[in-house]
Write an enzyme that holds these catalytic residues in place. Structure first.
Site, short mmCIF file in Angstrom:
data_model
loop_
_atom_site.label_atom_id
_atom_site.label_comp_id
_atom_site.label_asym_id
_atom_site.label_seq_id
_atom_site.Cartn_x
_atom_site.Cartn_y
_atom_site.Cartn_z
N GLU A 110 32.88 -16.18 -17.60
CA GLU A 110 31.76 -16.98 -18.11
C GLU A 110 31.92 -17.33 -19.59
OE1 GLU A 110 28.72 -18.02 -16.24
OE2 GLU A 110 29.14 -19.31 -17.94
N VAL A 136 34.12 -10.80 -30.54
CA VAL A 136 33.43 -10.65 -29.26
C VAL A 136 33.50 -9.19 -28.79
CG1 VAL A 136 33.25 -11.50 -26.89
CG2 VAL A 136 34.07 -13.03 -28.69
N LYS A 147 38.64 -26.04 -22.16
CA LYS A 147 37.38 -25.75 -21.46
C LYS A 147 37.16 -26.76 -20.32
CE LYS A 147 35.49 -23.76 -25.66
NZ LYS A 147 34.85 -24.12 -26.95
N GLY A 189 30.44 -20.46 -24.65
CA GLY A 189 29.85 -19.21 -25.14
C GLY A 189 28.73 -18.67 -24.28
N1 NAP Z 1 34.62 -15.75 -31.32
C1 NAP Z 1 33.87 -16.50 -30.50
O1 NAP Z 1 32.78 -16.97 -30.84
C2 NAP Z 1 34.36 -16.75 -29.08
C3 NAP Z 1 33.55 -17.51 -28.22
C4 NAP Z 1 33.97 -17.71 -26.90
C5 NAP Z 1 35.17 -17.19 -26.48
N2 NAP Z 1 35.95 -16.48 -27.36
C6 NAP Z 1 37.22 -15.93 -26.86
O2 NAP Z 1 37.14 -14.51 -26.90
C7 NAP Z 1 38.44 -13.96 -27.13
C8 NAP Z 1 38.38 -13.05 -28.34
O3 NAP Z 1 38.00 -13.80 -29.47
P1 NAP Z 1 37.57 -13.09 -30.85
O4 NAP Z 1 37.00 -14.17 -31.70
O5 NAP Z 1 36.74 -11.89 -30.59
O6 NAP Z 1 39.01 -12.64 -31.40
P2 NAP Z 1 39.34 -11.73 -32.67
O7 NAP Z 1 38.14 -11.53 -33.51
O8 NAP Z 1 40.58 -12.29 -33.29
O9 NAP Z 1 39.72 -10.31 -32.02
C9 NAP Z 1 40.90 -10.10 -31.29
C10 NAP Z 1 40.99 -8.61 -30.93
O10 NAP Z 1 42.12 -8.44 -30.06
C11 NAP Z 1 42.92 -7.38 -30.52
N3 NAP Z 1 44.32 -7.68 -30.20
C12 NAP Z 1 45.08 -8.71 -30.64
N4 NAP Z 1 46.32 -8.64 -30.14
C13 NAP Z 1 46.35 -7.52 -29.36
C14 NAP Z 1 47.34 -6.89 -28.58
N5 NAP Z 1 48.58 -7.39 -28.48
N6 NAP Z 1 47.01 -5.76 -27.91
C15 NAP Z 1 45.77 -5.24 -27.99
N7 NAP Z 1 44.78 -5.80 -28.72
C16 NAP Z 1 45.07 -6.92 -29.41
C17 NAP Z 1 42.72 -7.32 -32.02
O11 NAP Z 1 43.00 -5.99 -32.43
P3 NAP Z 1 42.87 -5.54 -33.99
O12 NAP Z 1 41.41 -5.64 -34.31
O13 NAP Z 1 43.35 -4.13 -33.98
O14 NAP Z 1 43.73 -6.48 -34.78
C18 NAP Z 1 41.23 -7.71 -32.13
O15 NAP Z 1 40.42 -6.56 -32.03
C19 NAP Z 1 39.37 -15.18 -27.28
O16 NAP Z 1 39.97 -15.46 -26.04
C20 NAP Z 1 38.43 -16.30 -27.67
O17 NAP Z 1 38.92 -17.58 -27.30
C21 NAP Z 1 35.57 -16.24 -28.64
#
Ligand code: NAP
Length: 443
Positions: free
Chosen positions: A139, A24, A217, A144
């Site tokens: 949101e 995201v 959710k 999503g």
């Molecule tokens: N993916 C979806 O479709 C989706 C949909 C709706 C909601 N969400 C929500 O959006 C959020 C992010 O999801 P995502 O899928 O984008 O996650 P992701 O791909 O796993 O990315 C997580 C990011 O957070 C960083 N991070 C992790 N631990 C950290 C820390 N301690 N300090 C600073 N940065 C840190 C990571 O850094 P590095 O890259 O350096 O490891 C990475 O860039 C979650 O809450 C998820 O539930 C996701």
């Protein structure tokens, strides 16, 4: 409510700090960097990405960002007085919670996509936002790209919501859709493998298939629609692992689709909040929601019935939700109206959340019993004794002295009575496997 003192200076630009550059975060960063002018025109104020906090600052990223913006040090972002909005897109509860609280304490508004954090600690975070006089927008945390949060917080705000159901998890909806596929369905295991091979399910899919993600959710939607904070561990949750391809097919033969629903409904001063596989009539608007799509059905006293449908996850739909929140927050800063949309208020009438044993409704039953004269009559007698009346019954694939499924639909029954009847039925020597019941919603 504490209000920040805001000067009368013109605000032309809002500085943004981003935490997380994963699926995201990288989508949001790309939009801010590549569509700056377009977004500034839409928002009525410039949006500048000033700093990005990640776990691994040296990692090579799919989105090109000036390395001077990227840091692994939380203070570099949270203590920067020029940053007015923090986007929390890292996920997990700790340290996300501490970072969000610190940002708000430092006078920064927060946009988050973090459903787990809001479901567990939403009430505390809303209080902290109020105290600091900043905004907390979320949101992207539910469904999503579907703007259900804004709909509940603003568009439907004049309604007393009676019922809300949601298909809130694309992975489970994809699996259930594959398990039917025009009657030529596949097993749960094979459908899950298909979801994994297409990238719709994690390698460890338990949060999705056990219904926990849906409960997170639903907890957020319940707070918004009924003003009641119900933590995920207070929600009755059942996943889809026990559903068989035959259940999906038999339900369809009776005119129903099986969906994993998050359900919240009010009955007088009581609230039901639960997540479980549910039979919905084929003509219900949510029955035709297939594949990874999400949808939410809301019934309000003014609006009547409303359905909102779309992509519940993925980089671009989720980016759309985060950008919409960012623009709302930026406008609130520009026009000096933080907390314009206040935190959800408690419903004046809701006194308690019902236990699942107290609910009443119609049911689908599947018994696996030896095909022998008298077996069905004995089951029917036990059901009758527990005040459960049968609306229709089908004995499938009849084969004398073999284990065959007997499928029933009931009239309204109390769940407590269903549990008592099943205890008794499962002790019959002719019933060879644990009997299954699935709750129905009329819509
Ligand atoms: N993916 C979806 O479709 C989706 C949909 C709706 C909601 N969400 C929500 O959006 C959020 C992010 O999801 P995502 O899928 O984008 O996650 P992701 O791909 O796993 O990315 C997580 C990011 O957070 C960083 N991070 C992790 N631990 C950290 C820390 N301690 N300090 C600073 N940065 C840190 C990571 O850094 P590095 O890259 O350096 O490891 C990475 O860039 C979650 O809450 C998820 O539930 C996701």
């Amino acid at each position: 409510m504490h209000q920040r003192r805001l000067g009368s200076e013109r605000v032309d630009k809002i500085n943004v700090g981003l935490i997380g550059l994963g699926t995201v975060g990288s989508g949001v960063a790309k939009m801010l960097l590549s569509r700056g002018e377009f977004l500034a025109r839409r928002a009525g104020v410039g949006l500048a990405l000033k700093k990005v906090l990640v776990a691994h600052p040296r990692r090579v990223r799919p989105v090109r960002i000036d390395p001077r913006f990227v840091t692994g040090n939380p203070a570099a972002l949270l203590e920067d007085p020029e940053i007015q909005v923090v986007l929390e897109l890292m996920g997990g509860i700790h340290p996300a919670k501490e970072l969000v609280l610190k940002a708000m304490k430092n006078g920064k508004s927060v946009v988050t996509a973090n459903k787990a954090l809001l479901a567990h600690d939403g009430a505390e975070l809303f209080r902290a936002a109020s105290r600091a006089g900043v905004d907390l927008y979320f949101e992207a945390s539910v469904a999503g790209g579907i703007p259900i949060i804004k709909s509940l917080r603003e568009g439907l705000i004049g309604n007393d919501v009676e019922v809300l159901y949601g298909i809130l998890n694309g992975t489970t909806n994809f699996i259930l859709t594959e398990m039917y596929r025009g009657g030529d369905g596949r097993s749960f295991k094979s459908a899950l493998e298909e979801a994994q091979s297409r990238g719709y399910a994690e390698r460890n899919p338990s949060l999705d298939i056990k219904g926990i993600d849906t409960a997170h959710k639903l907890s957020i939607l319940t707070l918004l629609s009924f003003g009641k904070a119900v933590r995920p561990d207070q929600i009755y949750v059942e996943g889809i692992e026990e559903i068989t391809a035959n259940d999906v097919r038999y339900a369809h033969d009776f005119g129903y689709a099986i969906k994993l629903l998050g359900i919240a409904k009010r009955d007088g001063d009581q609230l039901e909040v639960r997540v479980h596989p549910t039979l919905l009539p084929n003509n219900h608007l949510l029955s035709s929601v297939s594949g990874v799509h999400n949808a939410v059905f809301v019934k309000g006293d003014l609006i009547g019935e409303l359905v909102i449908y779309g992509q519940g996850a993925g980089k671009l739909p989720t980016t759309s939700a985060v950008i919409a929140d960012l623009i709302d927050v930026a406008r609130n800063i520009k026009y000096k109206s933080p907390q314009r949309v206040p935190p959800p208020l408690a419903h004046p009438r809701i006194r308690r959340v019902r236990r699942v044993g107290e609910i009443e409704g119609r049911y689908y039953f599947r018994f696996s019993c030896i095909d022998r004269p008298g077996v069905l009559a004995r089951i029917a007698r036990i059901l009758g004794k527990h005040r459960i009346s049968i609306a229709s019954v089908v004995q499938k694939d009849r084969r004398r002295e073999h284990i065959v499924p007997v499928v029933m639909m009931t009239h309204d029954a109390k769940e407590r009575d269903v549990e008592a009847a099943f205890d008794e039925i499962d002790r019959l020597s002719t019933v060879r496997r644990k009997s299954v019941f699935i709750r129905m919603e009329r819509g």
